[in-house]
Design a protein around this motif. Structure first.
Motif, PDB file in Angstrom:
ATOM      1  N   PHE A 140      30.129  16.028 -15.800  1.00 55.27           N
ATOM      2  CA  PHE A 140      29.683  16.868 -14.684  1.00 55.27           C
ATOM      3  C   PHE A 140      30.066  16.265 -13.332  1.00 55.27           C
ATOM      4  N   SER A 194      26.416  22.779 -21.923  1.00 51.92           N
ATOM      5  CA  SER A 194      27.392  22.658 -20.838  1.00 51.92           C
ATOM      6  C   SER A 194      27.381  21.237 -20.301  1.00 51.92           C
ATOM      7  N   ASP A 230      31.753  21.406 -13.860  1.00 53.76           N
ATOM      8  CA  ASP A 230      31.337  21.310 -15.255  1.00 53.76           C
ATOM      9  C   ASP A 230      32.569  21.087 -16.126  1.00 53.76           C
TER      10      ASP A 230
END
Length: 402
Positions: free
Chosen positions: A302, A71, A253
């Motif tokens: 992020f 992620s 994210d």
């Protein structure tokens, strides 16, 4: 990410023999690692980059061991580990803190995956381990070694609980939440050390003269990153502009929200932009500044994009016109790069408040390092947390009064 780590190792091996690299890494391990300690200056170019690559590989191994899904925070944490392994972290001093985080998960009877990112980010306090062990080298080595490791483990154990609280304090407007946490813990530790008579000496190990090869490496890396994203995105820049619709406030994210191809393009763009900034202001590309560049690039997955980082950096630039320092000074150069941790303020409240955040941060960060004695590598994260505590309530109050 494995390819990124191997690229760091490969680049390092171009600069030195394997024996020279091993010798350089040993020097890095045996050196006090507090701010600002450039690993290139300490162990040489080869050792610094191989150390960064090895730390990144070890971090990848930890994430795989606990079966974390890939992620945006994975990317951010790994780029941060790589970047700060060029000035402060090494293949040894990170482990006590990570082990402490694992012990905390066992104490809570929860899977370590819940705390693994806090533990990786928490290696911002790795200099605590190096500081204690180095100080005790001329005394009882075993005792001080055990003391350094023990305190490192204790720090890692405390971090998850404190980090969950500090996130509520700044409400997600500081992307470097664990940096704020580490600053608070580091401040307490430094106070104890000073109470026992320890003096923290100002450090500035800062290499120069490597702009050409390091710029070539960075631009090549970011170009490949953007091209890979372009290719996987159907050989187009489709939807890249959409990433700027996010404020960047935690948790943002981009890998999950917009996909890996678009995220890679964004990372390549802002990584290259950060490199250009260092060169334009006449700064040096070295361990600390590349750490800042890698941090910006990593958080391109992020929370960061050009729209929300430019106002903050511009605030630092504007402040240089009426304050007593110049943009290419080491601390100020790092302040501009790491001030982008406040990007969510610009993303949420607009570019004017982003500039204000940059101006305030530039002054605050230059006066916080002594509080933790340089033990917190994420000093800018600590400063950003303080800026948020003051600025965000003010912004919200003024906006409500309209």
């Amino acid at each position: 990410m494995t390819a990124f780590a191997l690229a760091l190792i490969g680049f390092g091996l171009l600069w030195d023999t394997p024996a020279g690299v091993v010798s350089g890494i040993w020097k890095i391990i045996r050196t006090q690692a507090g701010l600002i300690t450039d690993s290139i200056s300490v162990g040489g170019m080869g050792a610094a980059f191989v150390n960064a690559g090895l730390v990144t590989l070890l971090s990848i191994g930890i994430l795989r061991a606990v079966r974390m899904n890939f992620s945006g925070i994975s990317v951010a944490s790994l780029f941060l580990m790589a970047g700060f392994s060029l000035f402060g972290k090494d293949v040894w001093n990170i482990f006590p803190i990570i082990f402490g985080g694992w012990l905390y998960s066992r104490y809570k009877r929860e899977h370590f995956g819940r705390y693994v990112y806090i533990s990786l980010f928490g290696t911002a306090l790795a200099p605590v381990v190096s500081e204690i062990v180095t100080v005790g080298r001329e005394r009882d080595k075993l005792l001080w070694y055990l003391l350094g490791v023990g305190i490192g483990v204790a720090v890692g154990f405390l971090l998850p609980a404190v980090a969950s609280f500090t996130l509520r304090v700044h409400q997600g407007y500081n992307l470097y939440n664990v940096g704020f946490t580490a600053g608070l813990i580091g401040m307490v530790l430094a106070s104890f050390f000073k109470s026992f008579g320890h003096t923290f000496e100002a450090r500035l190990a800062w290499s120069t003269g490597n702009n050409l090869p390091l710029a070539a490496f960075l631009f090549g890396l970011f170009a490949l990153m953007a091209l890979a994203g372009f290719w996987w995105n159907g050989r187009s820049f489709r939807n890249v502009a959409r990433i700027t619709r996010h404020s960047g406030r935690l948790v943002a994210d981009f890998v999950q929200l917009d996909g890996l191809p678009v995220t890679l393009i964004n990372m390549g763009i802002i990584g290259a932009a950060a490199t250009v900034y260092v060169l334009v202001v006449g700064g040096d590309l070295n361990g600390p500044t590349i750490g800042g560049v890698f941090t910006i690039c990593g958080f391109g997955a992020f929370g960061k994009h050009l729209k929300n980082i430019i106002p903050v950096v511009l605030g630092v630039v504007i402040s240089s016109f009426f304050m007593v320092w110049s943009l290419n000074e080491p601390n100020v150069l790092l302040a501009a790069l790491f001030a982008t941790g406040l990007a969510p303020i610009a993303g949420q409240f607009g570019w004017k408040w982003g500039i204000a955040a940059g101006v305030i941060h530039a002054s605050v960060v230059l006066n916080t390092g002594f509080l933790h004695g340089g033990l917190n590598l994420y000093n800018n994260g600590f400063s950003a947390g303080l800026v948020c505590i003051v600025l965000v309530p003010l912004i919200e109050a003024l906006r409500r009064d309209r």
